[in-house]
Design a protein around this motif. Sequence first.
Motif, short mmCIF file in Angstrom:
data_model
loop_
_atom_site.label_atom_id
_atom_site.label_comp_id
_atom_site.label_asym_id
_atom_site.label_seq_id
_atom_site.Cartn_x
_atom_site.Cartn_y
_atom_site.Cartn_z
N TYR A 133 -30.46 -97.82 -20.01
CA TYR A 133 -30.48 -98.89 -21.01
C TYR A 133 -31.78 -98.90 -21.82
N VAL A 134 -32.67 -97.95 -21.56
CA VAL A 134 -33.87 -97.81 -22.38
C VAL A 134 -34.00 -96.36 -22.87
N GLY A 135 -32.88 -95.73 -23.12
CA GLY A 135 -32.88 -94.39 -23.68
C GLY A 135 -33.10 -93.28 -22.69
N GLY A 136 -32.99 -93.57 -21.39
CA GLY A 136 -33.15 -92.54 -20.37
C GLY A 136 -34.47 -92.60 -19.65
N GLN A 137 -35.45 -93.25 -20.25
CA GLN A 137 -36.75 -93.40 -19.59
C GLN A 137 -37.47 -94.59 -20.19
N MET A 138 -38.29 -95.22 -19.37
CA MET A 138 -39.05 -96.38 -19.83
C MET A 138 -40.24 -95.89 -20.65
N SER A 139 -40.51 -96.59 -21.75
CA SER A 139 -41.61 -96.22 -22.63
C SER A 139 -42.92 -96.79 -22.11
N ILE A 140 -44.00 -96.08 -22.39
CA ILE A 140 -45.32 -96.56 -22.04
C ILE A 140 -45.65 -97.86 -22.77
N GLU A 141 -44.93 -98.15 -23.86
CA GLU A 141 -45.15 -99.38 -24.61
C GLU A 141 -44.53 -100.60 -23.93
N MET A 142 -43.63 -100.38 -22.99
CA MET A 142 -42.91 -101.48 -22.37
C MET A 142 -43.77 -102.21 -21.34
N GLU A 143 -43.23 -103.30 -20.81
CA GLU A 143 -44.06 -104.23 -20.05
C GLU A 143 -44.10 -103.96 -18.55
#
Length: 583
Positions: A133-143
């Motif tokens: 649900y976040v494109g396959g991997q969590m972004s470093i920008e996320m919380e």
Amino acid sequence: MNYYMGVDVGTGSARVCIIDAAGVILAVESRQIRTWNDRPDFYEQSTEDIWSAICHCSRSVLKTAAIEPELVKGIGFDATCSLAVLDEKTDEPISVAGPDFREKTRNVILWMDHRPKAETMQINATNHNLLKYVGGQMSIEMEVPKVLWLKNNMPSNLFERCKFYDLADALTHIATGKETRSFCSTVCKQGYVPVGVDGSVKGWQEDFLSAIGLQDLVKDNFRKMGGVNGENGLWASAGEVIGDLCEQSARELGLKPGVKIGSGVIDAYAGWIGSVGAKVDLGGQSLDLDCSNNDVEQAFHRLAVVAGTSTCHLVMSKDPVFAKGIWGPYRDVLLQGRWLAEGGQSTTGALLHNVLTTHPSYAAALDQSKTLSTNIFDFLNKHLEDMCAQRGASSIGYLARHIFFYGDKHGNRSPIADPNMRGAIVGLSLDSSVDDLALQYYVAMEFIAQQTRHIIDTLNDAGHKITSIFMSGGQCKNGLLMNLIANATGLPVSIPRYIQDAVVLGAAILGAKAASVDDRGETEGLWTIMDRMSQTGRVVYPTKDENEKKLLRAKFDVFLWMAKAQQDYRRHIDDVLLSAVCR
């Protein structure tokens, strides 16, 4: 007459507006907010500083619009998707400024903060199902990576006192004095899957948080993250009533207590609200309905591009559409029962600022623009036109045909989703004149346009059907950039009436939705309000010049090659170094 207030907190400033029932902006005021950047990749702000800026702007717009405070019936908030930390017992700020955490007021980790590199890798190594649900991997920008960094670096007794908010939620918490959360702010960036989706029971995923080392957040039904909706938490979709303006906040804002507060959103999502509902003739696009009948179905084909320091790309769909490197799909964040996907560019406005200010001829160009009483962008656009005429070139693009620029200087958000991507340029000469500055500025804009196409192609390949672009943000003022985006993507670009204020207009529309609440607690549909309040702008159509189109298509090929080559270069060096260590 009833009026509504919108509050927008961007990366560098807070902005407040007052609108009437037709969506006309009567007054708008902005004020800078402070960012601390003591170390590379560390960016921090303060909720106290941000709230002070909001209060100043609120009192100012009331005075400018000559509106009696009691006539303001609703307020909506939007903010960057940044992590705010408060003491869960006292609501006082808790410092996020490591390593000593003594700067108490610095309690916000800005979205563009890239400190949690190791934590992001650790999270993505779990390959947990929710990562789809976040494109396959969590972004470093996320919380969530930022929370994990705090756990790994804070004294344990200090971390135990923390309660974590998306910034928009923190502001509505201050405004209402109540504990509420927005689906928009949390579903999007914190690892929350709506109840009923993919087997989700409570929204938060206990096994995921435990797997990444954040068992502390599972305690007491996820209390530190806002709890469970209907049990120990209150969650709402965009603009739903989450409470009334409390007495203390009313005094500080110059308003009356009791004003309805709408559930807040991320700033880019407010841009979607403030732009895609406009009635616009898009030149007979086959999938866009008659603009006289502004049906919600049109939202499924309109890409909102919200451009500021960074740029976000938002598209709605009736059913979930999964795309690698694209955040989402998220359900219920804007329209209930509908899904939203989000792509993005980590730097666009910041990229252009960097390209200009680091060039040897920037000061000379700035002086010339001031002499001509114009801004630097208009000056450079005119300078490029003059260069074309002087050199007998068919187009500006032809002048820059052998300069190849790749601009991910702060990592790639979408669709490569690689925070380690960096900038590159091929075609440099010894020229350091204003001519060279203008060409480097042009190819930086060309990069922004080509990356926009890359995101759109990724979305459409996954199943979306985007046929038009609805821009908002200050970059809309740059006619050359708007033409490049239209030409590179082959799509019409709608420019809103309120170019720089579409986002804060979207926040005010949230206030209008909250104010529409009836005796049963139900509010008017968001799209209905958007249809009524959205203001018509103008449209930039793609070029019909075949040579221009061929050139941009060829340079798009080079854009893709440069992205792949950079990853190959890094991989080659890392492989060599690894083999040397192994020996």
